[in-house]
Design a protein around this motif. Structure first.
Motif, PDB file in Angstrom:
ATOM      1  N   CYS A  60     -71.078  46.268  66.836  1.00 14.07           N
ATOM      2  CA  CYS A  60     -70.436  47.497  66.355  1.00 14.07           C
ATOM      3  C   CYS A  60     -70.650  48.637  67.350  1.00 14.07           C
ATOM      4  O   CYS A  60     -69.739  49.418  67.630  1.00 14.07           O
ATOM      5  N   CYS A  87     -66.543  36.003  60.133  1.00 14.21           N
ATOM      6  CA  CYS A  87     -65.927  37.140  59.454  1.00 14.21           C
ATOM      7  C   CYS A  87     -64.672  36.705  58.675  1.00 14.21           C
ATOM      8  O   CYS A  87     -63.810  36.011  59.217  1.00 14.21           O
ATOM      9  N   MET A 145     -75.114  42.867  53.940  1.00 18.34           N
ATOM     10  CA  MET A 145     -75.711  42.265  55.133  1.00 18.34           C
ATOM     11  C   MET A 145     -77.228  42.171  55.010  1.00 18.34           C
ATOM     12  O   MET A 145     -77.884  41.615  55.865  1.00 18.34           O
ATOM     13  N   LEU A 199     -70.478  35.736  64.882  1.00 19.97           N
ATOM     14  CA  LEU A 199     -70.163  36.824  63.948  1.00 19.97           C
ATOM     15  C   LEU A 199     -68.666  36.888  63.684  1.00 19.97           C
ATOM     16  O   LEU A 199     -68.212  37.040  62.554  1.00 19.97           O
ATOM     17  N   TYR A 237     -65.019  45.517  59.024  1.00 24.50           N
ATOM     18  CA  TYR A 237     -65.507  44.751  57.868  1.00 24.50           C
ATOM     19  C   TYR A 237     -67.032  44.739  57.862  1.00 24.50           C
ATOM     20  O   TYR A 237     -67.668  44.964  56.831  1.00 24.50           O
ATOM     21  N   MET A 238     -67.609  44.457  59.062  1.00 29.84           N
ATOM     22  CA  MET A 238     -69.073  44.369  59.137  1.00 29.84           C
ATOM     23  C   MET A 238     -69.712  45.696  58.756  1.00 29.84           C
ATOM     24  O   MET A 238     -70.719  45.745  58.059  1.00 29.84           O
ATOM     25  N   GLU A 239     -69.115  46.798  59.251  1.00 34.06           N
ATOM     26  CA  GLU A 239     -69.711  48.109  58.968  1.00 34.06           C
ATOM     27  C   GLU A 239     -69.659  48.402  57.469  1.00 34.06           C
ATOM     28  O   GLU A 239     -70.620  48.854  56.880  1.00 34.06           O
ATOM     29  N   ASP A 257     -72.089  46.302  55.629  1.00 36.47           N
ATOM     30  CA  ASP A 257     -73.446  46.789  55.877  1.00 36.47           C
ATOM     31  C   ASP A 257     -73.749  47.947  54.934  1.00 36.47           C
ATOM     32  O   ASP A 257     -74.811  48.039  54.341  1.00 36.47           O
ATOM     33  N   THR A 269     -78.749  38.746  55.182  1.00 33.28           N
ATOM     34  CA  THR A 269     -78.641  37.936  56.411  1.00 33.28           C
ATOM     35  C   THR A 269     -79.945  38.010  57.197  1.00 33.28           C
ATOM     36  O   THR A 269     -80.698  38.969  57.076  1.00 33.28           O
ATOM     37  N   CYS A 323     -75.172  42.130  64.855  1.00 35.62           N
ATOM     38  CA  CYS A 323     -74.054  42.815  64.219  1.00 35.62           C
ATOM     39  C   CYS A 323     -74.034  44.280  64.641  1.00 35.62           C
ATOM     40  O   CYS A 323     -72.994  44.825  65.011  1.00 35.62           O
ATOM     41  N   TRP A 338     -72.257  37.246  69.748  1.00 33.17           N
ATOM     42  CA  TRP A 338     -71.138  37.871  69.036  1.00 33.17           C
ATOM     43  C   TRP A 338     -70.153  36.839  68.499  1.00 33.17           C
ATOM     44  O   TRP A 338     -69.545  37.043  67.440  1.00 33.17           O
TER      45      TRP A 338
END
Length: 1304
Positions: A1216, A1258, A1201, A1254, A1191-1193, A1196, A1204, A1212, A1251
């Protein structure tokens, strides 16, 4: 009668107590030395021959000139002194340790000087100073007896017209009666003609000794007095007064100098000055330390000093008695403020050689015979022996002992002091007094000094054996000049001062009107005190705060003395934890010694009675040091602090010797019968005893003053005796309190019957048993204390080091027990040689049994195959073979120590030794009847004490021999019911321990067991287990892996309980398993004697174990339990880092073990996790992490992102990066393994707490976690972050097996 009382009333303050003359008794004639006969009896007994035949009959093999004959005390004055009773046998034995020796005109007849001491029961000492010279034998009976003996000797040994120097036994050669060390040419000059004795042609001479016995060691003063007495007899003209006047003067009219003062008294020709240190100074020591350093060199002397501090057995070896005494007294002087507490015999008479068998620490001196090779010298025990060969300037050290702190700087400082006085720090050469000259040569720039120097070197402690040819010539010229001597004597009598003349005689004026000899003495005294100050200042620095650690627990002296054994007097652990790291190896050994214990005892007793003098001086110095510098900042520093009082100490002595405080009464004519004691040159006259048996009447000031002082003292003593404990009782308590050696400080010299020797041996046996009890108790207390700490009671202490010290001292004790009463010594280690004898016998028996085999092997194996490990048989021989195969150990002493350590680690020490001693025929063959190992009851008790050590775990073998190859056996145990125990894939393991890993080892499939050799891994921590997923049956359910160290028998269990295979469980093809030491099962344990169950886990831990295991079995632990588990896991890691580095154990277990951090966090993540099986597929926490990262990738990439905050964006990226690194690792670890890895890496790199937010933020969390999940509760997550924050203070390092193949 009143006269005697007056004399005795003043005696404690008298300079000398007795004047003694020893020599040949013409009435009884030539008697063979009884002591030599006793010695032969002992020697025969030692070698296992029949003692009675050996001692019978004369010894005709030796030339009569070489035999020992009995010396006698011919006269001693006064008859007796009440507080120092005259011990005739001891004095005779020590004045002439080898009995009488005869010479002819062809032999060298140089006079010799030596000193001795007698230690009384209570530890107090009396000193003797002896001048031995040769006097012509005038008695025709003795001459004809010698002639007859010589003819008998020639008839027995026709070939030996020249004397034979070989002797049957090495110990005999030590006891040989003739001192051949006097002249370097003595052996060459004895041709066949002069080796024998012919009454018609030869003049016969016999040794005679003059001796002064004094309460204090004024060595220089006594030496000069005695040599002047001898000079008076050999001079051409009679002395100014009869000799009785001088003897009477020194016995009754010369007082001891008061503390801090100097005293001048008169010899026959010159005045003699001596001085005594003041109350705040180092105690009196008059033996020349410079000579000790010259003989041994600084490096050797510091090593010898170190061995003495650690209470090893020390044997000094030299041809010269005075050298033995100088080195022994020098070393014990340097121990200030401590005192040697064990057997102390600086000159060991030949008849006492059996004392070398003593299984206790000792400091003894043994006279060597010229030409005797050190290798022929058979000593009963050498495992813990420091052998000092003084004449060859070398020492042999025991193996493996800690070095003295700051040794290089210490040696440097001592060398500087020596060089200031022109002495080479290297040693081995006579000192040169003119600094511009090299050793052994004389500077040509000072021709006038040449003769003085030759004389001075002669004066300097009988080192005339070392004079160069040129100096010897000068010396002979001076000595042979009879006219010069007569002139001098005449001048003395008429009172004319002929200074220039004295200059030629070596007494020339030095600076300030002092003679050369006085200059020399001043120089010696200054050097002595400066060297001693350097040593003393080391102890002042090292023990500056010792008082803070003394435990004062008793209300009064009596209760302290009664309970002395049970009391802890010194807080060793706290003291050590306060010391700089480099000092610890030495200090941890030293604070276990008897001398340190006695020092602390004296400190405690000083609450109730007057301080012991050495302690008073030492405490005074510490207080002074505190005044001058507050020690707080330098407390733990190991920087070397140099001695600051060298100048003042030398000045104090110089001032005392420059300005004489007291002068004793001059010698004067006594009321003697006329015509007696007629002067006859070369013969010491028979003195008139009536004038010498009593002192002067009480009219001189000095004796009346001392008598009143004495009366005052007596009154005071009587009063204090009423107040305190009865003195005998106290002495009895102290005897018991201070372990063995106190009452055996010196063997009784007077009575040497075999019965007395047997009694002494009995004392040794009792002492050894007591020492064993104390040592095992101390080891248990120390070990139990440590386990108590691990269970959360009490404070931790520095135990690794202390444990090693205690084990080393146990090894030393066992060596001493095994060398007590040996029949014949073989090899340096008595224990190892006994084991080798045992091994030879057992292997012979094994061969015989092999020829008639009995099979009972297979059934035994079957019963154990269920456990998966065949048991190891406890075998003395097997353990010996392990040790013998270790190439790293080169000596027998080393092998014995390794074997003891291995047996201790296997909890078999008592059992092995019992096994060894069951072969009674062997024990009888190797040991005499009085040996410790043949005293049944004591032996049983000893084995019982050792058995108590089985209650604790030692790793003293594994942790010391870290580089050896060790065979390991690994067994994989599958869960049979649920899986194919068979698998088609190829399994492998990699075993890791604290010292390294074994590398990947392939296991033959379906055998599931292998043995491999690799370098010692230490305590095992993890096993990586995996397979290559080949074939049809590639799935595999493993219960556990067992790994055993085949030498120590330690078995580790690595629980698994999970599948390995694709598409099953979490898809893992390899797992990292965390191990723990498995308890021996009952079957295997059967032979080990009693054993208390191990206290592996504290109650808290067992509860936590159940939480983790229940987490996977449908049981949901409560949130409180989960939070407690996390707190405990973090707490354990913090505790781990607070321990000293050497004792931390495995961090991997604390991270990944059953109650580790990973397990606790897994519980946290599992709480409220929707792990429903979607289409029969289990969802894992790692799936949540992967989804969150995906999700984060994607966010991004879409740019969400960007808004942020910057640090959050970086975090983040790091998360990853780590997840993708773990996923792309070549290893086939499953999803749970990957989560474990992420937690470990996050803890190491301090990223976990970044971490967590984060993952919580999420959106994926809402899909995968229920509302009530801990991970969705802000407060709980913040609390978790706060707890994990504490780990940032510690440098967490991960074992290679955990992070293999991860590329960050």
């Amino acid at each position: 009668m009143s006269g005697t009382n007056a004399a005795s009333g003043a005696a404690p303050c008298r300079f000398a107590h007795y004047f003694v003359i020893c020599g040949i008794d013409t009435e009884t004639g030539l008697e063979p030395d009884e002591l030599a006969a006793l010695y032969q009896w002992l020697e025969a007994d030692r070698q296992g021959r029949d003692p009675d035949t050996a001692a019978a009959g004369e010894n005709f093999e030796q030339s009569p000139l070489k035999r020992t004959f009995k010396s006698k005390v011919l006269a001693h004055y006064p008859e007796n002194v009440e507080w120092n009773p005259f011990d005739q046998d001891a004095v005779n034995m020590l004045c002439m340790p080898k009995g009488l020796s005869f010479r002819t005109q062809a032999d060298s007849r140089e006079p010799q000087f030596h000193s001795f001491l007698i230690t009384r029961e209570d530890g107090s000492r009396t000193y003797g100073f002896v001048h031995t010279f040769y006097e012509e034998v005038t008695s025709p009976q003795i001459c004809s007896a010698m002639q007859t003996l010589y003819q008998m000797h020639q008839a027995e040994n026709p070939s030996s017209a020249t004397p034979s120097s070989s002797s049957s036994s090495s110990m005999d050669s030590l006891a040989s009666s003739l001192d051949e060390a006097d002249s370097p040419s003595s052996s060459s000059c004895r041709s066949a003609a002069c080796g024998g004795y012919d009454a018609s042609r030869d003049t016969l001479y016999v040794s005679k000794a003059l001796c002064l016995i004094t309460p204090m060691p004024f060595m220089h003063g006594c030496r000069r007095f005695l040599s002047q007495m001898h000079r008076a007899v050999t001079a051409a003209s009679p002395p100014p007064l009869p000799l009785e006047s001088y003897v009477h003067n020194i016995l009754y009219e010369v007082p001891l100098p008061p503390p801090g003062r100097s005293l001048k008294f008169h010899g026959v020709y010159e005045p003699i000055v001596c001085q005594r240190p003041g109350p705040g100074e180092l105690p009196l020591a008059d033996f020349p330390l410079g000579q000790t350093f010259t003989l041994l060199g600084v490096e050797n002397l510091v090593q010898l000093f170190n061995c003495t501090l650690l209470e090893m057995q020390i044997l000094l070896y030299s041809q010269d008695y005075q050298r033995l005494m100088t080195v022994a007294e020098g070393i014990t002087t340097l121990l200030f403020p401590f005192q040697w507490q064990h057997v102390y015999v600086p000159i060991l008479p030949a008849s006492l050689l059996h004392f070398l068998d003593a299984p206790v620490p000792y400091l003894m001196g043994l006279q060597s015979k010229e030409g005797t090779d050190r290798s022929k010298l058979e000593l009963p025990q050498e495992a813990n022996l420091c052998f000092v060969d003084i004449d060859n300037h070398c020492i042999e050290l025991p193996e493996d002992f800690p070095q003295f702190p700051n040794k290089p700087e210490f040696i440097q400082e001592l060398s500087e002091v020596l060089l200031r006085y022109g002495i080479s720090p290297v040693g081995g050469a006579p000192p040169t007094f003119v600094p511009t000259t090299t050793p052994g040569s004389v500077s040509t720039r000072h021709p006038g000094l040449k003769s003085q120097q030759a004389l001075r070197e002669l004066e300097d402690d009988g080192r005339n054996g070392n004079l160069g040819g040129e100096q010897l010539a000068v010396l002979e010229l001076l000595q042979g000049n009879a006219t010069l001597e007569r002139l001098q004597a005449l001048a003395k009598r008429t009172g004319v001062r002929v200074e220039a003349l004295r200059g030629v005689g070596g007494e020339g004026e030095g600076q300030g009107g002092r003679t050369a000899i006085e200059e020399e003495e001043l120089r010696n005294a200054k050097l002595n005190v400066q060297l001693r100050e350097v040593f003393a200042s080391r102890f002042t620095t090292m023990f500056a705060d010792y008082e803070a650690f003394v435990i004062q627990s008793a209300p009064d002296l009596e209760s302290w003395l009664t309970n002395r054994e049970q009391m802890h007097n010194f807080d060793k652990a706290s003291f050590l934890s306060d010391q700089p790291e480099p000092y610890l190896p030495f200090l941890s050994h030293f604070i276990e010694t008897q001398m340190f214990a006695t020092f602390i005892d004296n400190k405690i007793m000083s609450q109730w009675e007057e301080k012991e003098p050495l302690l008073r001086v030492f405490d005074g110095r510490i207080d002074k040091a505190r005044l001058y510098n507050v020690r707080a900042p330098s407390l733990r520093s190991s920087n070397y602090q140099r001695c600051t009082v060298l100048k003042e100490s030398a000045q104090a002595i110089e001032q005392r010797l420059m300005k004489i405080d007291h002068t004793a009464i001059h010698p004067h004519l006594l009321d003697m019968k006329i015509g007696q004691g007629k002067y006859e040159q070369g013969f010491f006259p028979k003195l008139q005893s009536d004038v010498l048996s009593v002192g002067p009447t009480n009219n001189n000031r000095w004796s009346s003053r001392t008598a009143t002082a004495q009366r005052r003292k007596d009154r005071h003593r009587q009063q204090t005796e009423h107040l305190t404990l009865d003195n005998d009782l106290k002495e009895k308590y102290m005897q018991e309190a201070r372990s063995l050696g106190k009452n055996l400080r010196q063997p009784k010299l007077s009575d040497l019957s075999p019965a007395v020797i047997a009694q002494t041996n009995w004392k040794f046996v009792e002492g050894l048993l007591k020492e064993c009890r104390m040592k095992t108790k101390r080891m248990l207390v120390e070990k139990m204390g440590r386990e108590a700490v691990e269970l959360g009671h009490g404070e931790a202490n520095i135990t690794g080091l202390e444990e090693n010290t205690l084990i080393a001292s146990l090894c030393d004790l066992l060596e001493r027990i095994w060398s007590h009463g040996l029949q014949v010594k073989q090899g340096k280690s008595a224990l190892w040689s006994h084991l080798l004898h045992y091994q030879a016998r057992e292997e012979k028996l094994e061969q015989q049994q092999a020829e008639s085999p009995v099979s009972n092997g297979p059934e035994r194996r079957k019963s154990e195959s269920s456990i998966g490990m065949p048991s190891l048989r406890a075998s003395v021989i097997q353990d010996m073979r392990h040790i013998q195969s270790m190439g790293e150990i080169k000596t027998d002493v080393g092998r014995a120590r390794a074997w003891i350590r291995l047996s201790l680690e296997k909890k078999l020490l008592s059992q092995h030794l019992k096994q060894l001693l069951t072969r009674q025929a062997l024990t009888k063959k190797l040991y005499k009847r009085y040996a410790f190992l043949r005293c049944e009851e004591e032996k049983e008790q000893f084995l019982f004490h050792l058995l108590s050590l089985n209650t604790v775990d030692y790793f003293c073998f594994t942790s010391v021999f870290t580089t050896i190859m060790i065979p390991y056996r690994a067994v994989i145990i599958p869960i049979k019911k649920l899986s194919n125990a068979m698998t088609t894939s190829n399994p492998w393991v990699c075993v890791s321990g604290e010292l390294g890993d074994s590398g990947v080892r392939q296991i033959t499939k379906n055998i599931l067991e292998m043995t491999f050799d690799c370098q010692n891994l230490g305590k095992l921590t993890t096993v990586q287990l995996g397979h290559d997923n080949s074939g049809l049956l590639a799935k595999w359910l493993v219960d556990c892996v067992m790994v055993r160290n085949e030498i120590t028998g330690h078995t580790y269990k690595f629980p698994c309980g999970r599948w390995l295979g694709k598409g099953v469980d979490d898809g893992s093809l390899e797992r990292v398993l965390i191990g723990e030491l498995a308890l021996p099962n009952a079957d295997e344990d059967f032979g080990r004697g009693c054993r208390t169950p191990d206290m592996q886990h504290s109650p808290g831990q067992t509860r936590r174990v159940s939480i983790t295991s229940m987490g996977g079995r449908g049981y949901k632990p409560t949130s409180a339990q989960i939070q407690e588990a996390i707190g405990e896991a973090v707490n354990s890691i913090c505790k781990h880092f607070h321990k000293p580095e050497k004792e931390r154990g495995s961090l991997t277990i604390l991270l990944c073990g059953e109650v580790g951090l990973v397990g606790a966090l897994e519980l946290f993540f599992h709480n409220g996790f929707k792990s429903a099986r979607l289409f029969q597929k289990t969802v894992f926490v790692w799936d949540f992490v992967e989804k969150a990262v995906a999700y984060m990738e994607s966010a991004d990439q879409m740019g969400d992102m960007q808004e942020t905050a910057e640090p959050l964006g970086l975090t983040c990226v790091s998360l990853c990066h780590y997840v993708s690194a773990i996923n792309s690792s070549p290893r086939n670890i499953g999803k749970d393994g990957k989560f474990q890895l992420l937690v470990c890496l996050g803890a190491r790199d301090r990223l976990l707490i970044q971490w967590l937010p984060l993952l919580v933020e999420c959106p994926v969390i809402q899909r995968m976690y229920e509302e009530s999940a801990l991970l969705r509760d802000r407060t709980t997550v913040n609390a978790l972050i706060a707890v994990l924050q504490t780990l940032h203070d510690f440098p967490i390092t991960l074992e290679a097996s955990l992070v293999k193949g991860i590329d960050l």
